[in-house]
Structure formats: C-alpha cells, structure tokens
Motif scaffolding. Structure first.
Motif, mmCIF file in Angstrom:
data_model
loop_
_atom_site.group_PDB
_atom_site.id
_atom_site.type_symbol
_atom_site.label_atom_id
_atom_site.label_comp_id
_atom_site.label_asym_id
_atom_site.label_seq_id
_atom_site.Cartn_x
_atom_site.Cartn_y
_atom_site.Cartn_z
ATOM 1 N N VAL A 96 0.841 -1.200 0.000
ATOM 2 C CA VAL A 96 0.000 0.000 0.000
ATOM 3 C C VAL A 96 0.878 1.252 0.000
ATOM 4 N N LEU A 97 1.929 1.254 0.823
ATOM 5 C CA LEU A 97 2.831 2.405 0.874
ATOM 6 C C LEU A 97 3.535 2.613 -0.470
ATOM 7 N N LEU A 98 3.887 1.517 -1.144
ATOM 8 C CA LEU A 98 4.512 1.648 -2.464
ATOM 9 C C LEU A 98 3.544 2.256 -3.474
ATOM 10 N N TYR A 99 2.298 1.795 -3.454
ATOM 11 C CA TYR A 99 1.297 2.397 -4.345
ATOM 12 C C TYR A 99 1.128 3.879 -4.041
ATOM 13 N N ASP A 100 1.070 4.231 -2.759
ATOM 14 C CA ASP A 100 0.940 5.641 -2.381
ATOM 15 C C ASP A 100 2.106 6.453 -2.939
ATOM 16 N N GLY A 101 3.315 5.910 -2.803
ATOM 17 C CA GLY A 101 4.491 6.611 -3.318
ATOM 18 C C GLY A 101 4.460 6.773 -4.823
ATOM 19 N N ARG A 109 1.876 6.826 -6.784
ATOM 20 C CA ARG A 109 0.834 7.787 -7.156
ATOM 21 C C ARG A 109 1.272 9.218 -6.847
ATOM 22 N N ARG A 110 1.992 9.410 -5.745
ATOM 23 C CA ARG A 110 2.493 10.747 -5.410
ATOM 24 C C ARG A 110 3.455 11.235 -6.506
ATOM 25 N N PHE A 111 4.371 10.360 -6.938
ATOM 26 C CA PHE A 111 5.308 10.749 -7.993
ATOM 27 C C PHE A 111 4.587 10.991 -9.319
ATOM 28 N N ALA A 127 10.267 12.778 -11.665
ATOM 29 C CA ALA A 127 9.117 12.230 -10.952
ATOM 30 C C ALA A 127 8.588 10.977 -11.648
ATOM 31 N N LEU A 128 8.526 11.014 -12.959
ATOM 32 C CA LEU A 128 8.041 9.864 -13.727
ATOM 33 C C LEU A 128 8.968 8.666 -13.533
ATOM 34 N N ARG A 129 10.267 8.917 -13.532
ATOM 35 C CA ARG A 129 11.245 7.839 -13.313
ATOM 36 C C ARG A 129 11.040 7.188 -11.946
ATOM 37 N N PHE A 130 10.814 8.003 -10.910
ATOM 38 C CA PHE A 130 10.592 7.436 -9.573
ATOM 39 C C PHE A 130 9.324 6.588 -9.547
ATOM 40 N N GLY A 131 8.266 7.084 -10.170
ATOM 41 C CA GLY A 131 7.034 6.302 -10.237
ATOM 42 C C GLY A 131 7.239 4.993 -10.980
ATOM 43 N N VAL A 150 -2.924 5.909 -15.407
ATOM 44 C CA VAL A 150 -2.114 4.939 -14.674
ATOM 45 C C VAL A 150 -2.287 5.154 -13.174
ATOM 46 N N SER A 151 -2.281 6.402 -12.745
ATOM 47 C CA SER A 151 -2.458 6.697 -11.324
ATOM 48 C C SER A 151 -3.798 6.182 -10.807
#
Length: 127
Positions: A26-31, A33-35, A54-58, A106-107
């Motif tokens: 869940v935390l990974l999905y949150d991250g 989506r934030r990126f 930001a896209l690379r981090f996502g 995607v988000s």
C-alpha cells in the motif's frame, strides 16, 4: 533538514519498519501515485526535467512491484504483471507524447489496486 522534515522522515521510517508486507505494498502504491501526480503537474507546467525525474521514480516503484511478484501463487501475479507492464508502457507513451492524461489513467489504475491491497492489509490485521 528542518526539525519538521526530520520528524516527518523519522515517522515514515517507523511506519515502514512496523508495516506488514501488505501494508508495504500500500505504501509503495501511495508513493508511486504521489510521484505520478508530481509528474503530471510538471508536464502541464512545462518543467521537463522535474517531470522526467518524478516519472522515473514512479516507474521504478512499479518495476519493483512487478519484480517482487511470486508467480507460484496462482493466477493473480500474472494478472498483476500484465497490469504493471501496461502501466509502464502507458507512462512511456505519456512521456513521448507529452500526455498528462495517460499519467492520470495509470495513477487511477494504481489507486484501484492500492484500495484492494488496503483491504487485504486490514483483513490481515483483523485476522
């Protein structure tokens, strides 16, 4: 680093260290989506470098989620793999075509997966 930033970072570290595997997902999905939100805003504002970062981090988070799938667990991991591959392809298309709507799609998809994993995490806690 300000005291507030340091306090927030310490809280996040504690949250991660205390999380169950489902809560970590869940935390990974949150991250991710934030990126992706950051990338969408940067793309709309014409801030190419910030958008790429930001896209690379996502994308890295989605790649990590994909890489940790256990294909011995039935059909679900294969379905998730297909979804993650679609997401990565769609984000690449968004980057090439400068299309923030694709990033938002995607988000939203990741948000639905996040909600499902959140329910799993809650059931594990109660069970």
């Amino acid at each position: 680093m300000t005291n507030l930033t340091a306090s927030h970072a310490a809280y996040r570290r504690g949250e991660v260290l205390a999380a169950t595997p489902a809560q970590l997902v869940v935390l990974l999905y949150d991250g991710a989506r934030r990126f992706l939100r950051q990338a969408t805003i940067a793309m709309r504002d014409g801030e190419v470098e910030r958008m790429h970062t930001a896209l690379r981090f996502g994308e890295r988070i989605i790649t990590h989620l994909d890489a940790t799938l256990d294909f011995d667990q039935g059909e679900l991991p294969q379905r998730l793999h297909s979804i993650y591959q679609f997401c990565l392809t769609h984000l690449n298309s968004a980057r090439l075509n400068q299309d923030p709507a694709k990033i938002e799609e995607v988000s939203e998809m990741l948000g639905e997966l996040r909600d499902a994993w959140s329910q799993v995490a809650a059931e594990v806690e109660c069970g």
